[in-house]
Design a protein around this motif. Sequence first.
Motif, short mmCIF file in Angstrom:
data_model
loop_
_atom_site.label_atom_id
_atom_site.label_comp_id
_atom_site.label_asym_id
_atom_site.label_seq_id
_atom_site.Cartn_x
_atom_site.Cartn_y
_atom_site.Cartn_z
N MET A 255 0.83 -1.20 0.00
CA MET A 255 0.00 0.00 0.00
C MET A 255 0.86 1.26 0.00
N ARG A 256 1.95 1.25 0.73
CA ARG A 256 2.82 2.43 0.81
C ARG A 256 3.51 2.71 -0.50
N ASN A 259 0.44 1.31 -3.77
CA ASN A 259 -0.94 1.79 -3.66
C ASN A 259 -1.97 0.72 -4.00
N ARG A 260 -1.69 -0.49 -3.65
CA ARG A 260 -2.62 -1.59 -3.84
C ARG A 260 -2.19 -2.75 -2.95
N SER A 338 -2.51 2.41 -13.14
CA SER A 338 -3.26 3.08 -12.07
C SER A 338 -4.76 2.79 -12.23
#
Length: 338
Positions: A255-256, A259-260, A338
């Motif tokens: 996540m950091r 972003n998933r 994205s």
Amino acid sequence: MAPTPRRFTFLLLDRFTMLPFAATLDALRLANKMSGHRLYDWRLVGTGGDFATCSNGSRMALDAGLDGEVTVARDEAVIVCGGDDITAQASRPVLAWLRRQARAGATLGAVCTGSHVLAKAGLLDGRRATIHWENHDSFAETFPDVDLHRQVFVDDGSRLTAGGGTSSIDMMLHLIGRTHGADLAAQIADQMLHTAIRAGGDRQRLSIATRIGIRHPRLAAVVERIEANLENPVSPPQLAADAGMSTRQLERLFMRYLNRSPKRYYLEARLARARHLLLLTDLPLIEIAIACGFASSSHFSKCYRERYGTSPYRERGVQKAGTVVALPTRAEVLALAS
């Protein structure tokens, strides 16, 4: 006494890519210039007409067409220059011509996607070869009898293949150096501002960390393992345990930096590969699904529609109807869209 020049015949397929062709040819030109001798001759042939059209729209004048009297001697080399829409370029006349040159004893090479045509002709069966990384997965599924590698170039005796782009320079410097010495190869590299001559064993692509812009070594190792196990996915808990961290720690890292979640990243990576196989091969949908870790075609189709907004059947149908469909971007191939 001046050496007898060795001739290279460049087969320019429709929509061939300019850079690998130009790099290959210019290495020969510079070998003549730097040595002070005519070490190499060359000619350009195509599938018909007076010109071959490059993928950038420019045209290259041909010396001959395959429908004419194009003969290749035993000590000559044929370089197949591929590019876009390579499956359509592997026509029967092209394949038959290449098989004749192989029977005559010529060395056969390929740059960029030209390896696909050599493989289609059966001339790479049981041989080591490479192709541009973007086409690696589809090639491996289509031609299982070829010993495919992710190297810059592969020298397998009478078969030479380069991945495309500037890898053609490395392949030609290897050949020139083997015949005429490392000093001449180094002089050519210097003229081309090619500051690091890569060996055949070097990999085509940048490291995972460099490509996706992360500096966390354990996360990069996990991503590399994901990319290497798309057909048989490894569960996030197992990925975490093997990386020496908890599942929660792994999720926080993903996540950091990406972003998933790890699960989502893995799914996108598998779907990116599936889309590539869908657009670049004629494999049945069920085979593509299995090759990308899906247990059924229905589950694959459901995930595909959610990711790309269309079904795999429709996407392939649009492509075959002649509509231009964008290939997966580098980001999609890396499952970082994205």
